[in-house]
Design a protein around this motif. Structure first.
Motif, PDB file in Angstrom:
ATOM      1  N   ARG A   1     -18.154 -18.683  71.825  1.00 13.40           N
ATOM      2  CA  ARG A   1     -19.485 -18.972  71.287  1.00 13.40           C
ATOM      3  C   ARG A   1     -19.696 -20.474  71.121  1.00 13.40           C
ATOM      4  O   ARG A   1     -20.790 -20.997  71.383  1.00 13.40           O
ATOM      5  N   THR A   2     -18.658 -21.187  70.713  1.00 16.29           N
ATOM      6  CA  THR A   2     -18.762 -22.634  70.527  1.00 16.29           C
ATOM      7  C   THR A   2     -19.029 -23.349  71.832  1.00 16.29           C
ATOM      8  O   THR A   2     -19.784 -24.326  71.873  1.00 16.29           O
ATOM      9  N   LEU A   3     -18.441 -22.863  72.916  1.00 15.05           N
ATOM     10  CA  LEU A   3     -18.474 -23.593  74.180  1.00 15.05           C
ATOM     11  C   LEU A   3     -19.556 -23.118  75.144  1.00 15.05           C
ATOM     12  O   LEU A   3     -20.013 -23.899  75.986  1.00 15.05           O
ATOM     13  N   LEU A   4     -19.977 -21.857  75.024  1.00 16.09           N
ATOM     14  CA  LEU A   4     -20.977 -21.340  75.950  1.00 16.09           C
ATOM     15  C   LEU A   4     -22.382 -21.835  75.595  1.00 16.09           C
ATOM     16  O   LEU A   4     -22.624 -22.345  74.508  1.00 16.09           O
TER      17      LEU A   4
ATOM     18  N   ARG B   1     -24.008 -15.166  78.896  1.00 14.46           N
ATOM     19  CA  ARG B   1     -23.986 -13.843  78.254  1.00 14.46           C
ATOM     20  C   ARG B   1     -22.579 -13.492  77.790  1.00 14.46           C
ATOM     21  O   ARG B   1     -21.603 -13.785  78.482  1.00 14.46           O
ATOM     22  N   MET B   2     -22.506 -12.843  76.623  1.00 13.93           N
ATOM     23  CA  MET B   2     -21.229 -12.432  76.061  1.00 13.93           C
ATOM     24  C   MET B   2     -21.201 -10.925  75.860  1.00 13.93           C
ATOM     25  O   MET B   2     -22.144 -10.356  75.307  1.00 13.93           O
ATOM     26  N   HIS B   3     -20.106 -10.292  76.301  1.00  9.53           N
ATOM     27  CA  HIS B   3     -19.897  -8.861  76.122  1.00  9.53           C
ATOM     28  C   HIS B   3     -18.550  -8.686  75.432  1.00  9.53           C
ATOM     29  O   HIS B   3     -17.502  -9.048  76.000  1.00  9.53           O
ATOM     30  N   LEU B   4     -18.549  -8.129  74.220  1.00  9.99           N
ATOM     31  CA  LEU B   4     -17.350  -8.045  73.391  1.00  9.99           C
ATOM     32  C   LEU B   4     -17.107  -6.605  72.974  1.00  9.99           C
ATOM     33  O   LEU B   4     -18.034  -5.917  72.541  1.00  9.99           O
ATOM     34  N   ALA B   5     -15.857  -6.168  73.075  1.00  9.37           N
ATOM     35  CA  ALA B   5     -15.498  -4.815  72.665  1.00  9.37           C
ATOM     36  C   ALA B   5     -14.443  -4.871  71.563  1.00  9.37           C
ATOM     37  O   ALA B   5     -13.518  -5.683  71.618  1.00  9.37           O
TER      38      ALA B   5
ATOM     39  N   ALA C   1     -17.191  -4.277  62.628  1.00  4.50           N
ATOM     40  CA  ALA C   1     -18.267  -4.660  61.715  1.00  4.50           C
ATOM     41  C   ALA C   1     -18.261  -6.165  61.479  1.00  4.50           C
ATOM     42  O   ALA C   1     -19.322  -6.819  61.468  1.00  4.50           O
ATOM     43  N   ALA C   2     -17.069  -6.742  61.282  1.00  7.03           N
ATOM     44  CA  ALA C   2     -16.968  -8.186  61.079  1.00  7.03           C
ATOM     45  C   ALA C   2     -17.383  -8.941  62.339  1.00  7.03           C
ATOM     46  O   ALA C   2     -18.021  -9.998  62.269  1.00  7.03           O
ATOM     47  N   LEU C   3     -17.026  -8.401  63.499  1.00  7.41           N
ATOM     48  CA  LEU C   3     -17.392  -9.032  64.771  1.00  7.41           C
ATOM     49  C   LEU C   3     -18.902  -9.071  64.941  1.00  7.41           C
ATOM     50  O   LEU C   3     -19.470 -10.098  65.359  1.00  7.41           O
ATOM     51  N   GLU C   4     -19.567  -7.990  64.610  1.00  7.36           N
ATOM     52  CA  GLU C   4     -21.029  -7.967  64.707  1.00  7.36           C
ATOM     53  C   GLU C   4     -21.658  -9.022  63.810  1.00  7.36           C
ATOM     54  O   GLU C   4     -22.621  -9.694  64.211  1.00  7.36           O
ATOM     55  N   ARG C   5     -21.115  -9.174  62.598  1.00  5.31           N
ATOM     56  CA  ARG C   5     -21.664 -10.179  61.681  1.00  5.31           C
ATOM     57  C   ARG C   5     -21.439 -11.592  62.203  1.00  5.31           C
ATOM     58  O   ARG C   5     -22.303 -12.462  62.055  1.00  5.31           O
ATOM     59  N   ALA C   6     -20.281 -11.812  62.797  1.00  2.00           N
ATOM     60  CA  ALA C   6     -19.918 -13.160  63.235  1.00  2.00           C
ATOM     61  C   ALA C   6     -20.574 -13.566  64.547  1.00  2.00           C
ATOM     62  O   ALA C   6     -20.685 -14.770  64.826  1.00  2.00           O
ATOM     63  N   MET C   7     -21.009 -12.593  65.350  1.00  2.00           N
ATOM     64  CA  MET C   7     -21.470 -12.890  66.701  1.00  2.00           C
ATOM     65  C   MET C   7     -22.880 -12.383  66.961  1.00  2.00           C
ATOM     66  O   MET C   7     -23.128 -11.562  67.856  1.00  2.00           O
ATOM     67  N   PRO C   8     -23.869 -12.842  66.194  1.00  2.00           N
ATOM     68  CA  PRO C   8     -25.248 -12.407  66.455  1.00  2.00           C
ATOM     69  C   PRO C   8     -25.693 -12.855  67.843  1.00  2.00           C
ATOM     70  O   PRO C   8     -25.384 -13.956  68.285  1.00  2.00           O
ATOM     71  N   GLY C   9     -26.386 -11.979  68.511  1.00  2.00           N
ATOM     72  CA  GLY C   9     -26.874 -12.304  69.850  1.00  2.00           C
ATOM     73  C   GLY C   9     -25.955 -11.880  70.969  1.00  2.00           C
ATOM     74  O   GLY C   9     -26.377 -11.815  72.132  1.00  2.00           O
TER      75      GLY C   9
END
Length: 257
Positions: free
Chosen positions: A102-105, A110-114, A122-130
């Motif tokens: 996220r810092t570098l892009l 586009r980011m796709h995270l599983a 839940a923490a990932l969703e909070r940390a990675m909006p968009g």
């Protein structure tokens, strides 16, 4: 595996190896104006607190990034990601690979995270909006997305290896992904263990004979007495320009430990 939580291991020397070279690869990719796709199969929570109970319990961060942060000057992409994490989470924050990305892009990327673990997801969703954050099997997500749009990009595969069959599975997945996405940068991380379990995977990886693929390993002292991880490895398909030199430089640092 649903029991695995990376907070116990965040910021250890394996993370330093993996994250420093991931940051360099992404930094190179974003130099070109064309947008790219970033795919991560085992994302974790993206932002960690190294003063938390989990990190303090294992002491791995204390033997990791806390000792070697000086290896990376302020302009290094990994140092920039560390700074961004601390600006967001405080002086003891540490960025997982999604936050490094996220810092570098850029906005057009586009980011796709599983992530399957409920609390980590839940923490990932909070940390990675968009970002496209999915509570799903990451390997299946990657295979279903590839070739992604945009077609340029990088896929990070970073399992826990708590399931023994993962060592047998990963070479097959790398081969499948490369066939589907022959221009993609595929980065597979693996631990180097005292019991040699990783050797069941490195042989089949080398046997793939993917043109231009590289394997880079570093060794380091165990974080505590009896700890089984004594090194870190990366297998990279389509390594970006400059990554081999960056790996050699980093390897020399690890050799000095």
């Amino acid at each position: 595996m649903l029991s695995y939580q990376h907070a116990y291991h965040a910021g250890n020397l394996a993370d330093v190896h993996k994250h420093a070279l991931l940051a360099q690869a992404l930094d190179y990719l974003v130099q070109k104006p064309k947008p790219l796709s970033y795919i991560e199969t085992h994302a974790g929570r993206a932002l960690y607190d190294l003063s938390g109970t989990e990190a303090q319990k294992t002491g791995e961060a204390a033997q990791g990034i806390a000792k070697v942060a000086g290896w990376f000057p302020a302009e290094h992409p990994y140092a920039r990601a560390l700074g961004a994490a601390r600006a967001e989470g405080g002086a003891t924050a540490y960025p997982g690979s999604p936050m490094i990305a996220r810092t570098l892009l850029r906005d057009a990327d586009r980011m796709h995270l599983a992530e399957l673990h409920p609390q980590e997801h839940a923490a990932l969703e909070r940390a990675m909006p968009g970002a496209d954050v999915r509570k799903t099997d990451g390997l299946q997500m990657a295979l279903s997305l590839c070739p992604p749009e945009p077609r340029r990009g990088l896929c990070l595969i970073d399992p826990s290896y708590e399931l023994k069959d993962e060592y047998a599975t990963m070479p097959k997945v790398v081969s499948q992904l490369h066939r589907k996405w022959n221009v993609g940068v595929i980065v597979l991380w693996y631990p180097i263990l005292t019991n040699g379990a990783h050797k069941a995977m490195t042989g089949p990886l080398d046997a793939l004979k993917i043109d231009g693929a590289r394997r880079h390993e570093v060794r380091f002292p165990p974080a505590r007495e009896g700890h089984g991880m004594v090194g870190s490895g990366l297998y990279v398909v389509n390594p970006p320009w400059g990554l081999e030199e960056a790996a050699r430089t980093l390897g020399a640092r690890f050799a000095s430990l």
